[in-house]
Scaffold this active site. Structure first.
Site, mmCIF file in Angstrom:
data_model
loop_
_atom_site.group_PDB
_atom_site.id
_atom_site.type_symbol
_atom_site.label_atom_id
_atom_site.label_comp_id
_atom_site.label_asym_id
_atom_site.label_seq_id
_atom_site.Cartn_x
_atom_site.Cartn_y
_atom_site.Cartn_z
ATOM 1 C CD GLU A 130 -2.718 -1.173 2.289
ATOM 2 O OE1 GLU A 130 -2.677 -0.182 3.281
ATOM 3 O OE2 GLU A 130 -3.716 -2.196 2.449
ATOM 4 C CB SER A 135 9.095 -3.434 4.662
ATOM 5 O OG SER A 135 9.862 -2.818 3.426
ATOM 6 C CD GLU A 248 6.918 -12.643 -3.836
ATOM 7 O OE1 GLU A 248 5.703 -12.868 -3.236
ATOM 8 O OE2 GLU A 248 7.015 -11.339 -4.251
ATOM 9 C CG LEU A 343 34.058 -5.718 -17.542
ATOM 10 C CD1 LEU A 343 34.195 -7.321 -17.372
ATOM 11 C CD2 LEU A 343 35.807 -5.218 -17.604
ATOM 12 C CD GLU A 373 18.025 -3.008 2.357
ATOM 13 O OE1 GLU A 373 16.886 -3.143 1.879
ATOM 14 O OE2 GLU A 373 18.728 -2.691 1.423
HETATM 15 C C1 LIG Z 1 8.281 -3.144 -9.942
HETATM 16 C C2 LIG Z 1 7.752 -3.567 -8.789
HETATM 17 C C3 LIG Z 1 7.038 -4.566 -8.784
HETATM 18 C C4 LIG Z 1 6.133 -4.786 -7.407
HETATM 19 N N1 LIG Z 1 5.125 -5.746 -7.478
HETATM 20 C C5 LIG Z 1 4.446 -5.917 -6.460
HETATM 21 C C6 LIG Z 1 3.160 -6.678 -6.202
HETATM 22 O O1 LIG Z 1 3.034 -7.611 -7.521
HETATM 23 N N2 LIG Z 1 2.344 -6.799 -5.292
HETATM 24 C C7 LIG Z 1 2.688 -6.218 -4.134
HETATM 25 O O2 LIG Z 1 2.092 -6.454 -3.212
HETATM 26 N N3 LIG Z 1 3.895 -5.444 -4.074
HETATM 27 C C8 LIG Z 1 4.693 -5.415 -5.279
HETATM 28 N N4 LIG Z 1 5.692 -4.372 -5.221
HETATM 29 C C9 LIG Z 1 5.897 -3.677 -3.931
HETATM 30 C C10 LIG Z 1 7.369 -4.100 -3.134
HETATM 31 O O3 LIG Z 1 7.048 -5.527 -2.752
HETATM 32 C C11 LIG Z 1 7.791 -3.040 -2.264
HETATM 33 O O4 LIG Z 1 8.002 -1.916 -2.896
HETATM 34 C C12 LIG Z 1 8.564 -3.720 -1.290
HETATM 35 O O5 LIG Z 1 8.082 -4.517 -0.219
HETATM 36 C C13 LIG Z 1 9.219 -2.305 -0.176
HETATM 37 O O6 LIG Z 1 8.209 -1.666 0.460
HETATM 38 P P1 LIG Z 1 8.300 -0.192 0.342
HETATM 39 O O7 LIG Z 1 8.383 0.206 -1.277
HETATM 40 O O8 LIG Z 1 6.846 0.276 1.039
HETATM 41 O O9 LIG Z 1 9.310 0.343 0.946
HETATM 42 P P2 LIG Z 1 9.618 0.682 2.294
HETATM 43 O O10 LIG Z 1 8.820 -0.544 3.341
HETATM 44 O O11 LIG Z 1 9.117 2.246 2.624
HETATM 45 O O12 LIG Z 1 11.168 0.318 2.770
HETATM 46 C C14 LIG Z 1 12.039 1.504 2.017
HETATM 47 C C15 LIG Z 1 13.450 0.765 2.229
HETATM 48 O O13 LIG Z 1 13.676 0.674 3.781
HETATM 49 C C16 LIG Z 1 14.408 -0.175 4.064
HETATM 50 N N5 LIG Z 1 13.858 -1.034 5.188
HETATM 51 C C17 LIG Z 1 12.230 -1.144 5.353
HETATM 52 N N6 LIG Z 1 12.004 -2.155 6.324
HETATM 53 C C18 LIG Z 1 13.367 -2.326 6.986
HETATM 54 C C19 LIG Z 1 13.835 -3.061 8.034
HETATM 55 N N7 LIG Z 1 12.787 -3.717 8.890
HETATM 56 N N8 LIG Z 1 15.008 -3.207 8.456
HETATM 57 C C20 LIG Z 1 16.116 -2.514 7.511
HETATM 58 N N9 LIG Z 1 15.484 -1.683 6.537
HETATM 59 C C21 LIG Z 1 14.226 -1.789 6.147
HETATM 60 C C22 LIG Z 1 14.696 -1.227 2.786
HETATM 61 O O14 LIG Z 1 15.930 -0.849 2.376
HETATM 62 C C23 LIG Z 1 13.700 -0.804 1.861
HETATM 63 O O15 LIG Z 1 13.878 -1.012 0.596
HETATM 64 C C24 LIG Z 1 6.430 -3.922 -6.215
HETATM 65 C C25 LIG Z 1 7.731 -3.283 -6.296
HETATM 66 C C26 LIG Z 1 8.071 -2.857 -7.651
HETATM 67 C C27 LIG Z 1 9.103 -1.538 -7.426
#
Ligand SMILES: Cc1cc2nc3c(=O)[nH]c(=O)nc-3n(C[C@H](O)[C@H](O)[C@H](O)COP(=O)(O)OP(=O)(O)OC[C@H]3O[C@@H](n4cnc5c(N)ncnc54)[C@H](O)[C@@H]3O)c2cc1C
Length: 383
Positions: A130, A135, A248, A343, A373
């Site tokens: 959402e 995460s 997955e 390269l 992470e």
């Molecule tokens: C091309 C693409 C396809 C996708 N397809 C799907 C899909 O089909 N269905 C679906 O539901 N989602 C999908 N996603 C979403 C994806 O699963 C989420 O982007 C991902 O889970 C990260 O959530 P966020 O973007 O909210 O990042 P956030 O939760 O805001 O996290 C941002 C960053 O913070 C860090 N972080 C977060 N939590 C922690 C922690 N506990 N400890 C340490 N570091 C942390 C990580 O570096 C993370 O990358 C897709 C995303 C992309 C870009």
């Protein structure tokens, strides 16, 4: 000279034949349309139907539900062939949706949805993320309120792969706002055709994987039959997701290894042709050392993922190992491909160069399917 092994131990005569079919199908039916799909932001629906017809979809789902009746080895063949071809077609999400239904659906749900997914008549999506929570799935805000024989769903999802064409979405919702974190969530399958209160945004503009639609979804007083709940009671969603993440993450890990292997192959070909200072780049010790390091890393990855695949087929792959595989192998993929770009020199930065596209396509592998992470936290918490 002794070479690293040519073929994975889980390959059989049958999967070898299947590989030939899949490779040919990708070359003739998917690859020629890829540039067009990149422009429009999603693959044509005919591609899904054709993929269904040749048995590319749901190859590891039992035949009684119109799947291919194979094992994850069949799925692995498709993942590898797609990764090597550079074609991005959300087939793996289709499989993930199918496995949610297979694992938690009742007989009526399996019979209703799996054959349509296998035929490519329905495109599947998984809606977890959402705008405010990716995460942290316990932060899910989309609600499903029970009203007689229906759930009334309100909220939104973002970054949903296959979202533009999805006819069937496995959706994470909050069914009990008062329940403690893990028991508040459920999975409900929504059939989007003519569904009032359902809206999908245009495919989002990504830096890679542009042929694959990634969309926002909106739900406004959307009524879904209560019979579409996955599992025998509400509140099982988080456990169901945690369990299915193994599938997955294994799939992502495998695609990472296959992409890294392919990147090394095309880079080795390139540096043998390209000359600098009067000799092929391959004659420079740095080039040879960098490629040797890449090949070694990819081989370590290959041995690890093959072992994970064998464990998965035997029903023994645990969540922790799947998390390790996903994070380490996608990090490895990005390291290897980045070296390969280097390269290639300037050509490696040009959009039309395969390695440049692989570089852009690779980056998201470390973010989705559980950010790396988050997965390291998971591994650390086992210590
Ligand atoms: C091309 C693409 C396809 C996708 N397809 C799907 C899909 O089909 N269905 C679906 O539901 N989602 C999908 N996603 C979403 C994806 O699963 C989420 O982007 C991902 O889970 C990260 O959530 P966020 O973007 O909210 O990042 P956030 O939760 O805001 O996290 C941002 C960053 O913070 C860090 N972080 C977060 N939590 C922690 C922690 N506990 N400890 C340490 N570091 C942390 C990580 O570096 C993370 O990358 C897709 C995303 C992309 C870009």
């Amino acid at each position: 000279m002794t070479s690293v092994r040519d073929e994975s131990p889980w390959m059989t005569d049958e999967t070898r034949m299947f590989r030939r079919t899949v490779r040919q199908f990708i070359e003739t039916e998917l690859a020629p349309h890829h540039a067009h799909w990149e422009q429009q932001g999603y693959p044509d629906s005919e591609a899904w139907l054709k993929a269904g017809k040749i048995g590319l979809l749901l190859s590891d789902v039992p035949e009684e539900y119109a799947g291919g009746g194979g094992t994850f080895a069949h799925e692995a063949v498709v993942i590898e062939e797609l990764a090597r071809s550079g074609v991005h077609f959300g087939f793996n999400i289709q499989s993930i949706v199918a496995h949610y239904i297979l694992a938690y659906g009742n007989e009526e749900q399996r019979k209703r949805w799996l054959p349509a997914l296998a035929a490519g008549e329905l495109v599947g999506a998984v809606g977890l993320t959402e705008p405010q929570s990716g995460s942290d799935l316990q932060g899910t805000r989309t609600t499903a309120r029970r009203d007689g024989d229906h759930y009334v769903i309100n909220g939104s999802k973002t970054f949903i792969t296959n979202g533009w064409q999805a006819g069937l979405i496995c959706l994470a919702v909050r069914t009990d706002p008062k329940a403690p974190g893990p028991r508040a969530l459920s999975l409900i399958v929504i059939e989007t055709k003519d569904l009032s209160g359902y809206r999908v945004g245009h495919p989002l503009h990504k830096i890679g994987r542009r042929a694959q639609d990634t969309c926002e979804l909106f739900f406004d007083e959307m009524r879904v039959p209560a019979a579409n709940l996955l599992g025998s009671s509400e509140g099982r969603g988080l456990l169901q997701m945690m369990d299915q993440f193994r599938y997955e993450r294994l799939s992502i890990g495998l695609s990472a290894v296959a992409a890294a292997e392919h990147a090394i192959k095309i880079t080795a070909d390139y540096v043998k042709e390209r000359k600098a200072f009067g000799k092929p780049l391959m004659d420079l010790q740095n080039t040879r050392f960098k490629l040797a390091e890449c090949k070694t890393e990819a081989h370590i990855g290959r041995v690890f993922i093959d072992n994970c695949i064998e464990q998965f087929i035997a029903g023994q792959l645990d969540s922790l190992t799947a998390a390790m595989a996903k994070y380490w192998l996608t990090d490895c993929q990005c390291r290897v491909i980045d070296e390969c770009v280097q390269l290639h020199g300037g050509y490696g930065y040009m959009q039309e160069t395969p390695i440049a596209r692989m570089w852009a396509d690779a980056r998201v592998q470390r973010i989705y399917g559980g950010a790396n992470e988050v997965l390291k936290e998971m591994v650390a918490s086992s210590l």
